[in-house]
Design an enzyme around this catalytic site. Structure first.
Site, PDB file in Angstrom:
ATOM      1  N   GLU A 250      11.874   2.426  -4.210  1.00 28.33           N
ATOM      2  CA  GLU A 250      11.865   3.276  -3.658  1.00 28.33           C
ATOM      3  C   GLU A 250      12.366   3.735  -2.491  1.00 28.33           C
ATOM      4  OE1 GLU A 250       7.396   2.983  -3.604  1.00 28.33           O
ATOM      5  OE2 GLU A 250       7.228   3.157  -5.778  1.00 28.33           O
TER       6      GLU A 250
ATOM      7  N   SER B  43       2.937  -2.163 -12.412  1.00 33.85           N
ATOM      8  CA  SER B  43       2.239  -2.312 -13.016  1.00 33.85           C
ATOM      9  C   SER B  43       1.299  -3.537 -13.333  1.00 33.85           C
ATOM     10  CB  SER B  43       2.203  -2.176 -14.533  1.00 33.85           C
ATOM     11  OG  SER B  43       3.148  -0.361 -14.442  1.00 33.85           O
TER      12      SER B  43
ATOM     13  N   TRP C 145       0.965  -0.976   0.006  1.00 31.52           N
ATOM     14  CA  TRP C 145      -0.198  -0.320  -0.068  1.00 31.52           C
ATOM     15  C   TRP C 145       1.061   1.637   0.011  1.00 31.52           C
ATOM     16  CZ3 TRP C 145      -4.481  -1.191   3.378  1.00 31.52           C
ATOM     17  CH2 TRP C 145      -5.034  -1.899   3.597  1.00 31.52           C
ATOM     18  N   LYS C 146       2.408   1.292   0.225  1.00 33.55           N
ATOM     19  CA  LYS C 146       3.031   2.032   0.855  1.00 33.55           C
ATOM     20  C   LYS C 146       2.028   3.586   1.570  1.00 33.55           C
ATOM     21  CE  LYS C 146       4.681   1.074  -4.062  1.00 33.55           C
ATOM     22  NZ  LYS C 146       5.158   1.439  -5.822  1.00 33.55           N
TER      23      LYS C 146
ATOM     24  N   GLY D  65       4.285   1.879 -11.418  1.00 35.22           N
ATOM     25  CA  GLY D  65       3.833   2.664 -11.546  1.00 35.22           C
ATOM     26  C   GLY D  65       3.412   3.350 -12.465  1.00 35.22           C
TER      27      GLY D  65
ATOM     28  N   GLY E  99       0.975  -2.688  -6.353  1.00 35.01           N
ATOM     29  CA  GLY E  99       0.942  -1.334  -5.679  1.00 35.01           C
ATOM     30  C   GLY E  99      -0.524  -0.735  -5.998  1.00 35.01           C
ATOM     31  N   GLY E 100      -0.405   0.156  -6.984  1.00 31.42           N
ATOM     32  CA  GLY E 100      -1.531   0.837  -7.226  1.00 31.42           C
ATOM     33  C   GLY E 100      -2.755   0.139  -6.640  1.00 31.42           C
TER      34      GLY E 100
HETATM   35  P1  13P Z   1       2.941  -0.970  -8.998  1.00 32.82           P
HETATM   36  O1  13P Z   1       1.603  -1.938  -9.198  1.00 32.82           O
HETATM   37  O2  13P Z   1       2.038   0.587  -8.691  1.00 32.82           O
HETATM   38  O3  13P Z   1       3.314  -0.737 -10.241  1.00 32.82           O
HETATM   39  O4  13P Z   1       3.584  -0.625  -7.860  1.00 32.82           O
HETATM   40  C1  13P Z   1       4.486  -1.536  -7.915  1.00 32.82           C
HETATM   41  C2  13P Z   1       5.709  -1.989  -6.133  1.00 32.82           C
HETATM   42  O5  13P Z   1       6.043  -1.222  -6.310  1.00 32.82           O
HETATM   43  C3  13P Z   1       4.773  -3.368  -5.585  1.00 32.82           C
HETATM   44  O6  13P Z   1       5.748  -2.933  -4.394  1.00 32.82           O
END
Ligand code: 13P
Length: 255
Positions: free
Chosen positions: A96, A212, A10-11, A172, A233-234
């Site tokens: 990140e 993604s 979920w960042k 992302g 992620g998203g």
């Molecule tokens: P996304 O799925 O948003 O590209 O992010 C991937 C991610 O960094 C999961 O740790």
């Protein structure tokens, strides 16, 4: 047999109230699944409230980072003993954190040691940049990152290890690696493990792909024999898309 894992990273998103609501929605949409391990990695302040409702719910919890020391003068950091009992997993070395917070192969290695000492399963993230990809360095970068993260750890210590291959250019951006490329690099990760720690670690370690992923591409990604799941992620921030990814994977794995 490696159980497939759909891990939501979920960042830095979701307040406690939002996290509780999202989790309840996900559980309602997925129902009960035993074929897929659902792993939610919320911001650390949400771990305790989610843990409190988790006993009757089919998900595991993971933290997004930890320090390598047990305690001390490290303002803003969270240690492995603090996560014990709240999280089953901890994401380490996300790109990140490497790019924005100065994490290095060396600190990822220290954190991997510390997590394992405190019974937290590490999800070690590796991945190459666009430049490195375009100049043909992917295999060398992935090999170096995996070997550095696991330096000094024995096969016995790595029983709970998870590795996530996340090409930085795919995170992302809406531009996922093709299923074939993702499968190939996850296969490379497994070969690195075979050489460094033997067949049993190579055969039992779950290797995830991240970057993604969404309901539209998860099916073909999960068809790759060396891919055991996704670090999402998203798409993990929307109950419907995350639940759909869990269901697609569960169907593929016959549950
Ligand atoms: P996304 O799925 O948003 O590209 O992010 C991937 C991610 O960094 C999961 O740790």
């Amino acid at each position: 047999m490696r159980k497939p894992m759909m891990a939501g990273n979920w960042k830095m998103n979701m307040t406690v109230a939002e996290a509780l609501a999202l989790t309840r929605q996900i559980v309602q949409l997925v129902g009960d699944t035993t074929a897929v391990e659902m792993l939610l990695c919320p911001p650390s302040v949400c771990l305790h409230p989610l843990k409190a409702i988790s006993s009757a719910m089919p998900f595991s919890l993971g933290a997004q980072n930890c320090h390598w020391q047990d305690s001390g003068a490290f303002t803003g950091e969270i240690s492995p003993p603090m996560l014990q009992g709240l999280a089953d997993y901890v994401i380490l070395g996300h790109s990140e954190r490497r790019q924005l917070f100065g994490e290095t192969d060396e600190t990822v290695n220290k954190k991997t040691h510390a997590a394992l000492t405190h019974q937290l399963a590490p999800i070690v993230c590796v991945g190459e940049s666009l430049d490195q990809n375009e100049s043909g360095q992917t295999a060398a970068i992935i090999t170096a990152q995996v070997q550095a993260a696991l330096a000094g750890l024995s096969a016995e210590q790595l029983q709970s290890l998870v590795i996530a291959y996340e090409p930085i250019w795919a995170i992302g951006t809406g531009r996922a690696a093709t299923a074939e490329t993702a499968g190939e690099i996850c296969g490379l990760v497994r070969n690195i493990l075979r050489e460094s720690h033997g067949g049993s670690v190579a055969d039992t370690t779950r290797v995830l792909y991240g970057g993604s992923t969404k309901p539209d591409n998860i099916g073909e990604i999960m068809e790759q024999p060396d891919i055991d799941g996704a670090l999402i992620g998203g798409a993990s921030l929307e109950a419907a898309s995350y639940a759909q990814m869990v269901k697609i994977t569960a169907e593929q794995y016959g549950g």
